[in-house]
Design a protein around this motif. Structure first.
Motif, short mmCIF file in Angstrom:
data_model
loop_
_atom_site.label_atom_id
_atom_site.label_comp_id
_atom_site.label_asym_id
_atom_site.label_seq_id
_atom_site.Cartn_x
_atom_site.Cartn_y
_atom_site.Cartn_z
N ILE A 186 0.82 -1.21 0.00
CA ILE A 186 0.00 0.00 0.00
C ILE A 186 0.86 1.26 0.00
CG2 ILE A 186 -1.67 1.34 1.33
CD1 ILE A 186 -2.82 -1.31 2.35
N MET A 187 1.82 1.31 0.89
CA MET A 187 2.57 2.55 1.10
C MET A 187 3.61 2.81 0.02
SD MET A 187 2.96 2.26 5.24
CE MET A 187 1.53 1.68 6.18
N SER A 188 4.08 1.75 -0.64
CA SER A 188 5.01 1.99 -1.74
C SER A 188 4.32 2.71 -2.89
CB SER A 188 5.61 0.67 -2.22
OG SER A 188 4.60 -0.20 -2.69
N TYR A 201 17.81 11.35 3.11
CA TYR A 201 16.69 10.54 3.57
C TYR A 201 16.81 9.10 3.09
CZ TYR A 201 14.60 15.00 4.83
OH TYR A 201 14.36 16.23 5.39
N LEU A 202 17.41 8.91 1.94
CA LEU A 202 17.60 7.55 1.45
C LEU A 202 18.52 6.77 2.39
CD1 LEU A 202 16.85 5.62 -0.82
CD2 LEU A 202 18.83 6.43 -2.09
N TRP A 203 19.55 7.43 2.89
CA TRP A 203 20.44 6.76 3.83
C TRP A 203 19.74 6.46 5.15
CZ3 TRP A 203 24.33 4.05 2.65
CH2 TRP A 203 25.19 4.38 1.59
N VAL A 204 18.76 7.29 5.51
CA VAL A 204 17.97 7.00 6.71
C VAL A 204 17.22 5.68 6.54
CG1 VAL A 204 16.02 7.75 8.11
CG2 VAL A 204 17.73 9.40 7.39
N LEU A 205 16.58 5.51 5.38
CA LEU A 205 15.86 4.26 5.12
C LEU A 205 16.80 3.06 5.15
CD1 LEU A 205 13.39 5.23 2.24
CD2 LEU A 205 12.93 5.03 4.67
N ILE A 261 7.05 6.04 13.35
CA ILE A 261 5.75 6.73 13.29
C ILE A 261 5.95 8.24 13.37
CG2 ILE A 261 3.52 7.03 14.42
CD1 ILE A 261 3.78 4.19 15.52
N ILE A 262 6.76 8.67 14.34
CA ILE A 262 6.99 10.11 14.51
C ILE A 262 7.74 10.70 13.32
CG2 ILE A 262 8.16 11.83 15.94
CD1 ILE A 262 7.66 10.03 18.35
N PHE A 263 8.82 10.04 12.92
CA PHE A 263 9.62 10.58 11.83
C PHE A 263 8.89 10.46 10.49
CE2 PHE A 263 13.38 9.93 8.87
CZ PHE A 263 13.61 11.28 8.73
N GLY A 264 8.18 9.35 10.27
CA GLY A 264 7.47 9.15 9.01
C GLY A 264 6.36 10.15 8.79
N GLY A 274 7.85 10.01 2.34
CA GLY A 274 7.83 9.71 3.76
C GLY A 274 7.03 8.46 4.09
N TRP A 275 6.18 8.04 3.16
CA TRP A 275 5.43 6.79 3.36
C TRP A 275 6.38 5.60 3.47
CZ3 TRP A 275 0.77 6.13 5.05
CH2 TRP A 275 -0.22 7.08 4.81
N TRP A 276 7.55 5.69 2.84
CA TRP A 276 8.50 4.58 2.93
C TRP A 276 8.99 4.41 4.37
CZ3 TRP A 276 9.56 0.96 -0.60
CH2 TRP A 276 9.18 1.20 -1.92
N VAL A 277 9.15 5.48 5.10
CA VAL A 277 9.52 5.37 6.51
C VAL A 277 8.37 4.74 7.30
CG1 VAL A 277 10.23 6.65 8.56
CG2 VAL A 277 11.05 7.35 6.32
#
Length: 351
Positions: A186-188, A201-205, A261-264, A274-277
């Motif tokens: 769903i979120m992708s 942000y990619l490195w965060v994921l 949840i908070i960061f996403g 941000g849905w990926w987070v």
């Protein structure tokens, strides 16, 4: 859009309000009053199902025959909520879920009871993330955090009310995998790929994914190949925590699920990616919804463990938000306005 004036700095034109970037399905009802009535009845169904299911874990003198019908109601309502939120076909998915719920109630077959409990755990875990909104500030992020945890706990008491005879480890593993798969599917699509994310942000994921894999692999290695001394130390630590504070924080929730949840939700206020987070947030909510499948689980231990995990997850989530959402400098903030985006309301379809 930007405007320039002679001798002045180039500025962002704030007169153009941000719009949601993808089309959504049309209204399910022609009348606004009918749609509002549907929302109210769905909310009442969720509340009744949750309260009735909660009597299975909280001794209030309610008869035991209330448990499974309440869980069945909560299962059907959860399916309605998720189907509506993702713009799916109510007639197909809600009907299939209702057939499963009624069949489990009528036959009480072990397979159907376990399936119904697993379906409710998955739906509640995904709903807990899907019904959040973008959070433009820390207060909004904490509000969405509380709403997400409330929906997840509702699913947990519903699973307990089914009182299904499941193999705990197999059930938990399959439910976590199914929740992650549904959330990713769903979120992708809502995130529309990773190309919109900056390298930061990619490195965060990537970092979150690595931590998740390490936690899972390390836990398995310790259980299978850990030294007796290490196993004894971990067991003694858990026993000490249970005896002195009544619960044990869960690493998946504290380090991954709850901060996500908070960061996403914060990241979604600027980028749809941000849905990926938020996919990783499903890990945390799924751990909650599967926690009471064991009939021998203590509700007080579940409640305190969830509370401790939630409290410890807040500073990590806020730290990530502060690190990656704030401007590098005041001068940069004045020169380049941060992007902003909107999403449909909490009770409106996202696609």
């Amino acid at each position: 859009m930007s405007t320039t004036q002679p001798g002045r700095r180039r500025r962002l034109d704030a007169s153009v309000a941000p719009v949601y970037e993808r089309p959504t399905r049309g209204p399910r009802f022609e009348s606004r009053r009918t749609a509002r009535t549907f929302e109210i009845l769905t909310g009442l169904g969720w509340l009744l199902g949750t309260l009735g299911s909660a009597t299975s874990v909280v001794a209030v003198g309610a008869p035991s025959w209330v448990w499974r019908p309440s869980a069945a109601l909560l299962l059907v309502v959860s399916a309605m909520m998720l189907t509506h939120r993702v713009g799916g076909r109510m007639r197909i998915w809600v009907t299939l879920t209702a057939v499963l719920a009624v069949s489990a109630l009528a036959t009480e077959l072990n397979l159907l009871l376990v399936t119904a409990a697993g379906a409710l755990a998955v739906l509640a875990a995904v709903n807990a993330v899907m019904f959040t909104l973008p959070a433009a500030n820390a207060v909004s992020a904490l509000r969405e955090y509380a709403i997400s945890l409330l929906l997840a706990v509702s699913g947990a008491v519903g699973v307990a009310a089914w009182n299904a005879p499941a193999q705990i480890h197999i059930y938990s593993g399959l439910t976590l995998a199914a929740s992650l798969a549904v959330g990713l599917a769903i979120m992708s699509s809502l995130g529309a790929g990773l190309h919109g994310l900056t390298r930061q942000y990619l490195w965060v994921l990537v970092g979150v994914a690595v931590v998740a894999v390490l936690l899972f692999v390390y836990g398995g290695i310790v259980r299978l190949y850990g030294s007796p001394g290490l196993k004894e130390f971990l067991d003694d630590s858990i026993i000490w925590l249970r005896q002195h504070i009544g619960g044990v924080p869960r690493p998946f929730e504290v380090l991954i699920g709850f901060p996500a949840i908070i960061f996403g939700t914060s990241l979604r206020s600027r980028y749809r990616e941000g849905w990926w987070v938020c996919v990783f947030a499903v890990l945390g909510t799924a751990v909650i919804t599967t926690s009471l499948i064991d009939p021998g689980a203590y509700p007080s231990y579940f409640a305190l463990s969830t509370l401790y995990s939630a409290v410890l997850g807040v500073p990590i989530g806020l730290l990530l938000r502060s690190m990656f959402m704030s401007s590098r400098s005041a001068r940069a903030a004045r020169a380049v306005a941060p992007p902003s985006r909107v999403e449909p309301g909490r009770f409106s379809p996202l696609k």
